[in-house]
Design a protein around this motif. Structure first.
Motif: not given
Ligand SMILES: CC(C)(COP(=O)(O)OP(=O)(O)OC[C@H]1O[C@@H](n2cnc3c(N)ncnc32)[C@H](O)[C@@H]1OP(=O)(O)O)[C@@H](O)C(=O)NCCC(=O)NCCS
Length: 131
Positions: A60-85
């Protein structure tokens, strides 16, 4: 009906290192590579919550706020917001850490929808959220 589950039970963190193959001509992480990692992180959360096969049904959305540089460590956190059926809305937040300075910056946010699938590939019910 399956037993309700807590949001915290399916929250995941995924860490990646930006290697030379992951960057563009400006030495910034390629958008497509980051989208791949975001999709995997969200799929892990959807799988943990539903304990089923899952498919991405919408980004639904994907925002790129700042570039990520070569050699950097990237941490991704995924969290449930809501569920349907059969569907699950998941937010993925991304931070980049400069390993030379220790500086951490929030770089991206994405919102995705996954659907749980049964053995035949048809949408199947997911547990409700208990918190
Ligand atoms: C996932 C798929 C099986 C769903 O089939 P479908 O016929 O749309 O099923 P439904 O209409 O019953 O929808 C299933 C759920 O998804 C939700 N949904 C469907 N399209 C959606 C969209 N664009 N955005 C948000 N939710 C959506 C429905 O609201 C429903 O949610 P609910 O059960 O919680 O109420 C089918 O769309 C599909 O196979 N898509 C391709 C998936 C794929 O290849 N992904 C990339 C690789 S993983």
């Amino acid at each position: 009906m399956e037993k309700a589950k807590k949001i915290s039970d399916s929250e995941i963190e995924m860490v990646q290192l930006v290697l030379p193959n992951d960057v563009n001509l400006l030495n910034n992480l390629k958008g497509g590579q980051l989208m791949h990692w975001i999709d995997i992180a969200a799929a892990l959360t959807a799988s943990k919550h539903s304990e089923k096969y899952v498919a991405t049904v919408a980004i639904d959305s994907l925002y790129f706020r700042h570039p990520i540089r070569r050699g950097e460590m990237v941490k991704l956190q995924a969290r449930l917001v809501s569920v349907g059926k059969t569907s699950m809305r998941i937010k993925v937040t991304v931070w980049a850490e400069n390993l030379q300075t220790g500086a951490v910056i929030k770089t991206n946010e994405a919102n995705l929808v996954f659907v749980a699938l049964d053995e035949t590939g048809r949408p199947t019910r997911v547990p409700e959220i208990s918190e």
